[in-house]
Design a protein around this motif. Structure first.
Motif, PDB file in Angstrom:
ATOM      1  N   THR A 284       0.839  -1.205   0.000  1.00  0.00           N
ATOM      2  CA  THR A 284       0.000   0.000   0.000  1.00  0.00           C
ATOM      3  C   THR A 284       0.873   1.253   0.000  1.00  0.00           C
ATOM      4  OG1 THR A 284      -1.302  -1.304   1.514  1.00  0.00           O
ATOM      5  CG2 THR A 284      -2.082   0.892   1.061  1.00  0.00           C
ATOM      6  N   LEU A 285       1.960   1.193   0.761  1.00  0.00           N
ATOM      7  CA  LEU A 285       2.863   2.351   0.793  1.00  0.00           C
ATOM      8  C   LEU A 285       3.419   2.618  -0.599  1.00  0.00           C
ATOM      9  CD1 LEU A 285       4.980   1.828   4.036  1.00  0.00           C
ATOM     10  CD2 LEU A 285       3.317   3.607   3.597  1.00  0.00           C
ATOM     11  N   LEU A 286       3.727   1.530  -1.311  1.00  0.00           N
ATOM     12  CA  LEU A 286       4.387   1.693  -2.607  1.00  0.00           C
ATOM     13  C   LEU A 286       3.439   2.096  -3.734  1.00  0.00           C
ATOM     14  CD1 LEU A 286       7.062  -1.137  -2.442  1.00  0.00           C
ATOM     15  CD2 LEU A 286       7.274   1.269  -1.869  1.00  0.00           C
TER      16      LEU A 286
ATOM     17  N   SER B 201       1.180   4.375  -2.927  1.00  0.00           N
ATOM     18  CA  SER B 201       0.919   5.758  -2.507  1.00  0.00           C
ATOM     19  C   SER B 201       2.048   6.622  -3.102  1.00  0.00           C
ATOM     20  CB  SER B 201       0.930   5.835  -0.981  1.00  0.00           C
ATOM     21  OG  SER B 201       2.255   5.882  -0.517  1.00  0.00           O
TER      22      SER B 201
ATOM     23  N   LYS C 222       0.574   7.567  -9.454  1.00  0.00           N
ATOM     24  CA  LYS C 222       0.174   7.188  -8.088  1.00  0.00           C
ATOM     25  C   LYS C 222      -0.961   8.032  -7.494  1.00  0.00           C
ATOM     26  CE  LYS C 222       4.312   4.896  -6.361  1.00  0.00           C
ATOM     27  NZ  LYS C 222       5.425   5.041  -5.416  1.00  0.00           N
TER      28      LYS C 222
ATOM     29  N   PHE D 276      -6.224  -3.955  -1.966  1.00  0.00           N
ATOM     30  CA  PHE D 276      -5.524  -5.209  -2.233  1.00  0.00           C
ATOM     31  C   PHE D 276      -6.340  -6.407  -1.755  1.00  0.00           C
ATOM     32  CE2 PHE D 276      -2.238  -2.015  -2.153  1.00  0.00           C
ATOM     33  CZ  PHE D 276      -1.411  -2.396  -3.190  1.00  0.00           C
TER      34      PHE D 276
ATOM     35  N   ASN E 274      -4.609  -5.285   4.345  1.00  0.00           N
ATOM     36  CA  ASN E 274      -3.342  -4.716   4.813  1.00  0.00           C
ATOM     37  C   ASN E 274      -3.532  -3.332   5.439  1.00  0.00           C
ATOM     38  OD1 ASN E 274      -4.035  -3.647   2.398  1.00  0.00           O
ATOM     39  ND2 ASN E 274      -2.073  -3.929   1.398  1.00  0.00           N
TER      40      ASN E 274
ATOM     41  N   TYR F 281      -2.175   8.083   5.890  1.00  0.00           N
ATOM     42  CA  TYR F 281      -2.217   8.131   4.418  1.00  0.00           C
ATOM     43  C   TYR F 281      -2.570   9.526   3.908  1.00  0.00           C
ATOM     44  CZ  TYR F 281      -1.179   3.263   3.982  1.00  0.00           C
ATOM     45  OH  TYR F 281      -0.506   2.067   4.021  1.00  0.00           O
TER      46      TYR F 281
ATOM     47  N   LEU G 166       0.620  11.179   3.596  1.00  0.00           N
ATOM     48  CA  LEU G 166       1.379  10.700   2.425  1.00  0.00           C
ATOM     49  C   LEU G 166       0.845  11.319   1.136  1.00  0.00           C
ATOM     50  CD1 LEU G 166       1.991   6.863   2.963  1.00  0.00           C
ATOM     51  CD2 LEU G 166       3.469   8.770   3.528  1.00  0.00           C
ATOM     52  N   TYR G 167      -0.480  11.408   1.036  1.00  0.00           N
ATOM     53  CA  TYR G 167      -1.070  11.943  -0.198  1.00  0.00           C
ATOM     54  C   TYR G 167      -1.140  13.468  -0.180  1.00  0.00           C
ATOM     55  CZ  TYR G 167      -2.437   7.359  -1.969  1.00  0.00           C
ATOM     56  OH  TYR G 167      -2.420   6.085  -2.479  1.00  0.00           O
TER      57      TYR G 167
ATOM     58  N   ARG H  82      -9.514   4.068   2.626  1.00  0.00           N
ATOM     59  CA  ARG H  82      -8.126   4.460   2.385  1.00  0.00           C
ATOM     60  C   ARG H  82      -7.882   4.693   0.885  1.00  0.00           C
ATOM     61  NH1 ARG H  82      -3.961   0.058   4.012  1.00  0.00           N
ATOM     62  NH2 ARG H  82      -4.591  -0.772   2.007  1.00  0.00           N
TER      63      ARG H  82
END
Lengths: 366, 245
Positions: free
Chosen positions: A209-211, A213, B75, B82, B86, B100, B103-104, B143
Motif C-alpha cells: 500500500t505504501l508503494l 501511494s 500514483k 488489495f 493490509n 495516508y 502521504l497523499y 483508504r
C-alpha cells in the motif's frame, strides 16, 4: 524552481510521515518493545548489580609508598578501609581510573617517616578520578585525612593536595565496560529496530500500500532509518545520562555516537531490504550482531597467544572503532592519529554500506 | 483517452509466464471486471498496472501515464484495495487514514468524509485489529478513496465477507461508478461481476480468453450452453481443472 521546491517539500513530508508513524508504532509493537525492554534490563542489570554490592561500601585507598614506610605498616592495621598498595605511580593511576567505584590514591614521599618523627605538617599528593563528584571527593579526602591523623604519632597536621586523574584512551575496567555498553545499545537498537520495522510492513502487506501511494521505496526506507536513528539516539542518551560525568570530550563522544548510529541504522536497512522472511532475517541478524560486537569485546581481552593477524585486524572493525572513540572521550590525552584512524574506519564502512543500501533500494524501486 | 490501455503486456517470473501478451482497454467511468481462476495472472496484472511491477515486455498506460516511466505521476490518480486486508492493525481507522492523508498531502477533513462514506465514523477511534472483516474491508476502501482517485483497483473486495457486508461493499462500488470513478475489479463471484461490471475480461493462464459485455459474451457462447457468466467462466477456464496451471 518552485516546482522542484514543492517536490522536495512533498518528499520531506512523506519521509517525516513514515518516520513519525514508525516512531509511534514501535511503542505499540510487542516484538520491538520486548526487544527494547530486554536490552534495557540487560543494561540495568549491569548497572544495578554493582550498586547492590555497594550497599555497605568500603572505601578503597591506593597507596604508593616507594620506601616501605612505618606509616604504611600502621595503616595496614586499620580495618575501616581497604588498603591497596601500588608498586608505582602509574599502577596507582590505573587502579583509580579503571575502578568501578571512587577510590582515593595517596603517594607517600620517601622521607615520610622522618616528617612524622619531627611532627612536621604532612603535605601529601592525593589522587581522584575525574568522574567523581565534588562532594564525593571531599568525603573520601576527609575520610583519608582522618585515618592518617589516627595513626600519626606525635600528632601533626595533614594536608592533601588533590590531583584529578583521567583514564588512558585505551584504559580497561570501567571505561572499557561503559564504552562497550554504549556500542551494544547503538548496534542493537539501530541494527534490530530498522529491519523489524521493515519486516512488519512486509508481513502485514502494508508495504504494498505504501508503494502505490506517493511514497517511493527510498522514501519509506529513509523514514524508517530516521525512526531507527531516533530510538538509537534515545537509547544512547539514556545511557549517557547515567555516565555523563565520565565524558571528558563531548565532541568526540557525540562524533562516535553519530558514526555508530549511522552504521547500525545502515546495517539495519540493508538487512531489512535483503530479507522477506522473518525467520531468515532473525537468523542472519543474530549472526551479524555477534560478528559486529565480538571485536568490541576481543580488542581488550585477547591474550598474548592470540593470532597477531586477528589482533591487528580488530581495530579496523567499525564497532571496535566506535568503542575506541567512546573510550577515548573519557580521557584527556586523545591523539589525533587515533581519532583520524577511527573516523576513517567508520566513515568508509558507512559509505560502503550506504552504497549497498542504495543499490538494493534502487533494485526495489524498479 | 482510455483510463487503462494495455498493449501486448507480458510479465514473466523467472521460468513462469504469469501474464502472456494481453491487450485490452478500459473506458473512463466504466466498471471493468477482470476475472480468472486462481493463478491466472489477475494480481500480477494489477501489480503492473499500479506500478509495483515492471512488465517484461509490452506497455500499459493508466490515466495517461506510462506504468514504468510515469509511475510517480500515476500514483495520486489511482486507489488500490488489495486482496490482503493490509491495514495498520495497532492503529485506529482514523490513525490509518490520517497517516495516508499525510502521504497523499490531502486535508485531514477528507478523513472524516471517507469514514462517513463507508460508515465507519462511530468506531473510527477503535484499534482496527478489533474490527470485523467487513469493517476492515470498508476501511481499505476508505483508504483507497482518501485522495479522490479517478481510478480504483479492487482486488477481490468481497472475498470472505458475509452477504450483508458484501452487498454494502457492492453498493459503495456502484455509488463510486455513479460519481464517475473508473473501477477495475477482480472477483471470483460471477454474480457480483454480472451485477456490477459494464464489461469483463476473462483471463486464463496469463491470456485474455474473453473480453466484452456480459451480454455479448453470453450471446457469443450461447451455443456452448452458457446461460450466465458462471457457465461462461467454467466453459472457458474449467477445462484446465486438474491440470497444472
Amino acid at each position: 524552481m518552485n516546482r522542484s521546491f514543492r517536490n522536495a517539500t512533498r518528499r520531506r513530508q512523506i519521509i517525516l510521515a513514515v518516520a513519525a508513524k514508525d516512531i509511534v508504532d514501535a511503542l505499540k509493537n510487542k516484538t520491538i518493545m520486548t526487544m527494547m525492554i530486554g536490552l534495557a534490563l540487560t543494561m540495568l542489570a549491569s548497572q544495578g548489580l554493582p550498586l547492590l554490592l555497594k550497599l555497605n561500601p568500603v572505601t578503597r585507598v591506593v597507596v604508593y609508598d616507594p620506601t616501605g614506610s612505618s606509616l604504611m605498616e600502621q595503616l595496614k592495621g586499620r580495618d575501616q578501609f581497604r588498603l591497596i598498595q601500588a608498586k608505582s605511580l602509574e599502577e596507582m593511576e590505573i587502579r583509580i581510573t579503571e575502578a568501578s567505584e571512587v577510590m582515593i590514591g595517596v603517594a607517600f614521599p620517601s622521607d615520610i617517616d622522618e616528617m612524622v618523627e619531627h611532627g612536621d605538617e604532612l603535605v601529601l599528593e592525593s589522587y581522584l578520578v575525574h568522574w567523581s563528584s565534588r562532594s564525593k571527593r571531599q568525603a573520601v579526602s576527609e575520610f583519608l585525612k582522618g585515618q592518617l591523623l589516627g595513626v600519626i604519632d606525635p600528632p601533626a597536621a595533614v594536608q592533601l593536595r588533590e590531583n584529578i586523574l583521567y583514564p588512558q584512551p585505551d584504559a580497561s575496567g570501567r571505561p572499557f565496560v561503559v564504552s562497550m555498553s554504549l556500542v551494544m545499545v547503538i548496534v542493537m537498537v539501530g541494527g534490530l529496530l530498522v529491519p523489524y520495522l521493515m519486516m512488519d510492513e512486509k508481513e502485514s502487506h502494508t508495504m504494498e500500500t505504501l508503494l502505490v501511494s506517493p511514497a517511493s521505496y527510498s522514501q519509506v526506507v529513509m523514514g524508517k532509518s530516521i525512526a531507527g536513528a531516533f530510538y538509537c539516539i534515545c537509547g544512547v542518551a539514556v545511557m549517557l545520562a547515567f555516565y555523563h560525568a565520565m565524558v571528558h570530550s563531548w565532541w568526540l563522544a557525540i562524533l562516535a555516537v553519530i558514526g555508530g548510529a549511522l552504521f547500525s541504522v545502515t546495517i539495519g536497512l540493508l538487512m531489512g531490504t535483503l530479507f522477506n522472511n522473518p525467520a531468515s532475517m532473525n537468523l542472519w541478524l543474530g549472526v551479524l550482531l555477534v560478528l559486529l560486537l565480538s571485536p568490541v569485546f576481543l580488542v581488550d581481552t585477547m591474550g598474548p597467544l592470540s593470532p597477531s593477524l586477528l589482533k591487528s585486524a580488530l581495530p579496523y572493525f567499525p564497532t571496535a572503532a566506535v568503542a575506541e572513540m567512546l573510550r577515548a572521550s573519557f580521557s584527556s590525552g586523545i591523539s589525533a592519529d587515533m581519532i583520524l584512524r577511527n573516523v576513517v574506519v567508520v566513515a568508509v564502512s558507512n559509505a560502503l554500506l550506504f552504497v549497498l543500501v542504495v543499490w538494493r533500494v534502487r533494485q526495489m524501486d524498479r | 483517452m482510455y483510463a487503462i490501455e494495455v498493449r501486448n503486456l507480458t510479465r514473466r517470473y523467472q521460468d513462469t509466464l504469469a501474464v502472456d501478451d494481453i491487450s485490452f482497454s478500459v473506458d473512463p467511468g466504466e466498471i471493468f471486471g477482470f476475472l480468472g481462476p486462481n493463478g491466472a495472472g489477475k494480481s500480477t496484472t494489477i501489480k503492473v498496472l499500479t506500478g509495483q511491477l515492471r512488465p517484461t515486455s509490452g506497455s500499459a498506460t493508466v490515466m495517461g501515464c506510462d506504468v514504468v516511466s510515469g509511475r510517480q505521476q500515476l500514483k495520486p490518480q489511482i486507489g488500490v484495495v488489495f486482496e490482503h486486508q493490509n491495514i495498520y492493525e495497532r492503529e485506529s481507522a482514523q490513525g490509518n487514514l490520517r497517516f495516508y492523508a499525510r502521504l497523499y498531502g490531502v486535508d485531514r477533513s477528507r478523513v472524516q468524509a471517507v469514514l462517513s462514506q463507508v460508515g465507519l465514523t462511530e468506531r473510527a477511534r477503535e484499534k482496527s485489529k478489533n474490527y470485523s472483516n467487513g469493517m476492515k474491508q470498508r476501511l481499505l476502501i476508505a483508504r483507497a478513496l482518501l485522495h479522490q482517485p479517478a481510478l480504483l483497483f479492487l482486488d477481490e473486495p468481497t472475498r470472505g465477507l458475509d452477504p450483508n457486508v458484501a452487498r454494502e461493499i457492492r453498493a459503495i462500488i456502484s455509488d463510486l461508478a455513479d460519481l464517475g470513478v473508473t473501477v477495475f475489479l477482480t472477483t471470483h463471484y460471477m454474480e457480483e461481476a454480472e451485477q456490477l461490471c459494464d464489461r469483463v475480461a476473462i483471463i486464463d493462464q496469463g491470456r485474455v480468453v474473453a473480453l466484452g459485455t456480459v451480454e455479448q459474451l453470453k450471446a457469443e457462447h450461447a451455443q456452448d450452453g452458457c446461460a450466465n457468466l458462471e457457465d461462461l467462466f467454467v466453459h472457458l477456464t474449467g477445462r484446465h481443472l486438474g491440470q497444472d496451471h
